[in-house]
Design a protein around this motif. Structure first.
Motif, PDB file in Angstrom:
ATOM      1  N   LEU A 517       0.698  -0.609  -0.459  1.00 14.58           N
ATOM      2  CA  LEU A 517      -0.063   0.009  -0.187  1.00 14.58           C
ATOM      3  C   LEU A 517       0.860   0.952  -0.031  1.00 14.58           C
ATOM      4  O   LEU A 517       1.382   1.646   1.017  1.00 14.58           O
ATOM      5  N   ALA A 518       1.011   1.692  -1.501  1.00 19.53           N
ATOM      6  CA  ALA A 518       1.937   2.508  -1.083  1.00 19.53           C
ATOM      7  C   ALA A 518       1.521   4.453  -1.825  1.00 19.53           C
ATOM      8  O   ALA A 518       1.854   4.532  -3.492  1.00 19.53           O
ATOM      9  N   PRO A 519       0.382   4.666  -1.920  1.00 17.30           N
ATOM     10  CA  PRO A 519       0.215   5.904  -1.791  1.00 17.30           C
ATOM     11  C   PRO A 519       0.930   7.125  -2.172  1.00 17.30           C
ATOM     12  O   PRO A 519       1.802   7.375  -1.606  1.00 17.30           O
ATOM     13  N   SER A 520       0.912   7.814  -3.235  1.00 17.18           N
ATOM     14  CA  SER A 520       2.476   8.510  -3.844  1.00 17.18           C
ATOM     15  C   SER A 520       2.392  10.100  -2.870  1.00 17.18           C
ATOM     16  O   SER A 520       1.403  10.416  -1.849  1.00 17.18           O
ATOM     17  N   ASP A 546      -1.537   5.381  -6.055  1.00 14.94           N
ATOM     18  CA  ASP A 546      -2.278   5.838  -7.714  1.00 14.94           C
ATOM     19  C   ASP A 546      -1.255   5.770  -9.002  1.00 14.94           C
ATOM     20  O   ASP A 546      -0.309   5.535  -9.261  1.00 14.94           O
ATOM     21  N   ALA A 547      -1.989   6.706 -10.418  1.00 14.66           N
ATOM     22  CA  ALA A 547      -0.987   6.970 -11.522  1.00 14.66           C
ATOM     23  C   ALA A 547       0.572   6.816 -11.332  1.00 14.66           C
ATOM     24  O   ALA A 547       1.558   6.810 -11.721  1.00 14.66           O
ATOM     25  N   ALA A 548       0.394   8.287 -10.187  1.00 11.23           N
ATOM     26  CA  ALA A 548       2.322   8.619 -10.519  1.00 11.23           C
ATOM     27  C   ALA A 548       3.174   7.479  -9.580  1.00 11.23           C
ATOM     28  O   ALA A 548       4.120   6.780 -10.218  1.00 11.23           O
ATOM     29  N   GLY A 549       2.001   7.098  -8.520  1.00 12.69           N
ATOM     30  CA  GLY A 549       3.345   6.219  -8.466  1.00 12.69           C
ATOM     31  C   GLY A 549       3.418   5.321  -8.484  1.00 12.69           C
ATOM     32  O   GLY A 549       5.068   4.068  -8.245  1.00 12.69           O
ATOM     33  N   ILE A 561      -2.642  -1.649  -8.938  1.00 13.81           N
ATOM     34  CA  ILE A 561      -4.612  -1.568  -8.622  1.00 13.81           C
ATOM     35  C   ILE A 561      -3.630  -0.501  -9.377  1.00 13.81           C
ATOM     36  O   ILE A 561      -3.889   0.727  -7.664  1.00 13.81           O
ATOM     37  N   GLU A 562      -4.726   0.653  -9.767  1.00 12.24           N
ATOM     38  CA  GLU A 562      -4.699   1.860  -9.872  1.00 12.24           C
ATOM     39  C   GLU A 562      -5.661   2.420  -8.825  1.00 12.24           C
ATOM     40  O   GLU A 562      -6.804   2.277  -9.387  1.00 12.24           O
ATOM     41  N   MET A 563      -5.382   3.540  -7.618  1.00 10.93           N
ATOM     42  CA  MET A 563      -6.223   4.309  -7.254  1.00 10.93           C
ATOM     43  C   MET A 563      -5.795   5.808  -7.560  1.00 10.93           C
ATOM     44  O   MET A 563      -5.082   6.878  -7.982  1.00 10.93           O
ATOM     45  N   PRO A 564      -7.546   6.368  -7.014  1.00 12.60           N
ATOM     46  CA  PRO A 564      -7.453   7.935  -7.873  1.00 12.60           C
ATOM     47  C   PRO A 564      -6.370   8.909  -6.964  1.00 12.60           C
ATOM     48  O   PRO A 564      -5.611   8.397  -5.440  1.00 12.60           O
ATOM     49  N   GLN A 565      -5.738   9.855  -7.546  1.00 12.49           N
ATOM     50  CA  GLN A 565      -4.238  10.498  -6.633  1.00 12.49           C
ATOM     51  C   GLN A 565      -5.829  11.353  -5.679  1.00 12.49           C
ATOM     52  O   GLN A 565      -6.250  12.094  -5.818  1.00 12.49           O
ATOM     53  N   VAL A 566      -4.580  10.962  -3.892  1.00 15.35           N
ATOM     54  CA  VAL A 566      -6.051  11.705  -2.605  1.00 15.35           C
ATOM     55  C   VAL A 566      -4.536  12.176  -2.226  1.00 15.35           C
ATOM     56  O   VAL A 566      -3.764  12.015  -1.635  1.00 15.35           O
ATOM     57  N   HIS A 567      -5.557  13.487  -0.795  1.00 14.42           N
ATOM     58  CA  HIS A 567      -4.448  13.578   0.246  1.00 14.42           C
ATOM     59  C   HIS A 567      -4.231  12.706   1.215  1.00 14.42           C
ATOM     60  O   HIS A 567      -5.504  11.727   1.566  1.00 14.42           O
ATOM     61  N   PRO A 568      -3.118  12.759   1.489  1.00 20.61           N
ATOM     62  CA  PRO A 568      -2.712  11.792   2.593  1.00 20.61           C
ATOM     63  C   PRO A 568      -3.979  11.516   4.444  1.00 20.61           C
ATOM     64  O   PRO A 568      -3.937  10.598   4.300  1.00 20.61           O
ATOM     65  N   LEU A 569      -4.604  12.575   4.005  1.00 18.52           N
ATOM     66  CA  LEU A 569      -5.111  12.960   5.166  1.00 18.52           C
ATOM     67  C   LEU A 569      -6.549  11.574   4.718  1.00 18.52           C
ATOM     68  O   LEU A 569      -6.871  10.708   5.113  1.00 18.52           O
ATOM     69  N   ILE A 570      -6.614  11.638   3.324  1.00 15.52           N
ATOM     70  CA  ILE A 570      -8.437  10.397   3.578  1.00 15.52           C
ATOM     71  C   ILE A 570      -7.824   9.468   2.164  1.00 15.52           C
ATOM     72  O   ILE A 570      -8.656   7.998   1.665  1.00 15.52           O
TER      73      ILE A 570
END
Length: 607
Positions: A517-520, A546-549, A561-570
């Protein structure tokens, strides 16, 4: 854990009792049974296993009668056999029971010494023998139950049906929930409002220690000292449609897909978009005086607490302790003044968490509860109720309750930060914007369901799976591993990604999938570095980013598995979706029972 239904009806009740059990099967499905009165005599049908087995028995051997009680069991004392299935009949009384009679062994020994014989291994049969003994001594049913209740130690909800009493049910609760329902020439009882959803909307919740005498025309309620009391009749607000699967294959999938709506409903109670503020219910204490926070929960809810620790410490700069409810009381915790004790529970009846709440209150701690059932024991006992609005959650593996709890935890974190003077209006406005956008981000995450389903087969054959995350994504890694264990029976563990090299990396080989699990964002490079250490040793990586990651680190993975780019809080709220869907689709691929996994039940009302 177990589910109880009772009906004093004007026509045959067996079919309606069975429907009530279907609405309660999430509470336990080791065995089930129904008992009614037929010409004044107790008749019973029981079956080992799930309700389908009881349905088959009722189809071949129908059960008449206009009064009856029913039970679906999660086994505590005694194996899940037909002999141990409820209802238990002794003489002229039959009993159904949820909970544990902690002193059943000395009571059983006492009864055996008198020459009584037991047909089951359960603690429940002890209660039936005790009531039968009082009946044989000449007491009326209500006097017999009143005499027995003080002898029972532990947590229980009970319902009793008596031979020769076609207009009488008696119920009692201590430490386990029980509800009575009011009809027109009929009355009802059930473990919760779900059980009564198809029968009535007018219900009352019994308080701790209450017991009740039900006839078709009246419900009398008494407290633990046998004084008559009145409990408020309320509208249950639960419809049968709310606890149906609709066009989804499983309740779990339905509840995963409900998350954009229920998270939005929950946030609507806490966000004030015009003022760009996060609101809270009215409270009788000063949040600004809080100097320490203790969060207590079990299972999935405890991971909400761990994520909350990151948020509260970051925004409010308050020290936070997160404790497993089942251990909390037993280590004699230090509880200084100006502590806020926060309990997190979907049902509001989780026995360990409820006991921890009462321990805190007994020691003068101000308490708050993040709870989905506003009429539950915890909801009534906390100083500040922070309701989630997830609606009924039937799948045993929690999904929508988890994300709604996270939404409320975020709101609490912001309010603590504002009360402590650690948050500017501009910072709070930005948080409101991010939280407001979270339902749309959840919806965007759900759009990747098909690709998650397509790659689930690569995980389904694994014997062991590891999950990695940093910061708030570490508790989410724990949650992902728990979900996979719960419903697919694959051994899985979650780790803080930086801890891999301190031991767990020894488990890595090319047969062990690694879910990362690694959101940019600020922690991305560190997490990817740990992921690459594992890849160098043969790990089969599934990267959730996300796409950038994915563009930066998606090479040499078996899937992304691509997730939307979101703020770290959410991010934890949004990234909950892929770990839920992955567990779901792996379980479906393996052919396990998604909604009713073995050995588990939804509401854990025993310690």
């Amino acid at each position: 854990m177990c589910g109880i239904v009772g009906i004093l009806g004007t026509d045959s009740v067996a079919e309606r009792l069975f429907e009530g059990l279907k609405r309660l099967e999430y509470r336990g499905y080791d065995s089930a049974g129904i008992a009614t009165l037929v010409d004044g005599k107790i008749e019973r049908r029981r079956a080992e296993g799930k309700l389908a087995n009881l349905a088959a028995k009722l189809a071949s051997d129908p059960l008449p009668g206009t009064i009856g009680i029913a039970h679906t069991r999660w086994a505590t004392h005694g194996a899940p056999t037909e002999d141990n299935a409820h209802p238990h009949i002794v003489g002229d009384v039959t009993i159904v029971h949820n909970g544990i009679i902690e002193n059943f062994k000395p009571l059983r020994d006492e009864l055996i010494a008198e020459g009584r014989e037991f047909k089951s291994q359960t603690d429940t049969e002890v209660v039936a023998h005790l009531v039968d003994r009082e009946l044989k001594a000449g007491k009326s049913p209500r006097d017999a139950v009143a005499a027995v209740l003080p002898r029972l130690h532990g947590a229980f909800a009970l319902a009793a049906l008596f031979a020769g009493e076609p207009d009488l049910l008696i119920a009692a609760r201590l430490g386990a929930p029980l509800t009575v329902g009011y009809g027109d020439g009929e009355n009802y009882l059930g473990s919760d409002a779900h059980a009564l959803a198809g029968l009535t909307q007018r219900i009352a919740y019994l308080d701790e220690g209450d017991w009740a005498v039900l006839t078709r025309e009246s419900i009398e309620i008494f407290d633990r000292d046998n004084n008559p009391v009145t409990r408020q009749i309320v509208a249950s607000g639960v419809s049968p449609a709310a606890i149906e699967k609709g066009n989804h294959a499983h309740f779990m999938l339905k509840e995963i897909y409900e998350q954009p709506v229920v998270v939005a409903q929950t946030l609507r109670s806490y966000l004030r978009a015009v003022e760009q503020r996060v609101a809270m219910p009215q409270m009788d204490f000063d949040l600004g005086a809080i100097e320490r926070v203790v969060i207590i929960a079990c299972g999935t809810a405890s991971y909400v607490g761990m994520i909350g620790k990151y948020w509260i410490e970051r925004f409010a700069r308050l020290p936070v302790e997160v404790d497993v409810a089942s251990e909390y009381r037993y280590r004699d915790p230090v509880l200084p003044l100006n502590t806020l004790g926060v309990v997190v529970s979907q049902s509001g009846e989780t026995a360990d968490t409820l006991a921890a709440l009462r321990h805190m209150k007994a020691n003068g701690v101000t308490t708050a509860g993040i709870i989905n059932v506003p009429t539950s024991s915890m909801a009534r006992e906390v100083d500040l109720l922070l309701s989630t609005h997830a609606g009924p959650e039937i799948g045993v593996a929690s999904t929508k309750a988890f994300t709604c709890q996270l939404a409320v935890m975020a709101a609490l974190s912001v309010n603590l930060a504002r009360a402590k003077g650690k948050l500017t209006p501009e910072e709070e406005a930005d948080i409101v914007t991010q939280l407001t956008e979270s339902p749309a981000a959840i919806n965007a995450a759900l759009a990747h369901d098909d690709e998650i389903k397509a790659m689930a087969g690569t995980i389904a054959g694994a014997r062991d799976v590891l999950y990695l995350g940093r910061g708030p994504d570490y508790p989410l890694a724990l949650e992902g591993a728990l979900k996979l264990k719960e419903i697919s029976y694959i051994h899985a563990e979650g780790y803080a990604s930086g801890e891999m090299k301190h031991g767990p990396i020894a488990l890595i080989d090319d047969s062990v999938p690694l879910i990362v699990l690694a959101p940019s964002g600020p922690l991305f490079d560190k997490t990817v570095s740990n992921m690459q250490e594992a890849q160098a040793r043969g790990a089969q990586v599934v990267l959730i980013s996300d796409a950038a990651g994915i563009a930066q680190a998606g090479e040499n993975t078996i899937a992304t598995i691509e997730m939307p780019q979101v703020h770290p809080l959410i991010a934890p709220i949004v990234y909950a979706v892929p770990v839920q869907l992955l567990a779901y689709h792996v379980a479906v691929a393996k052919g396990t029972d998604v909604d009713q996994p073995r050995n588990l039940a939804k509401s854990v009302t025993v310690e």
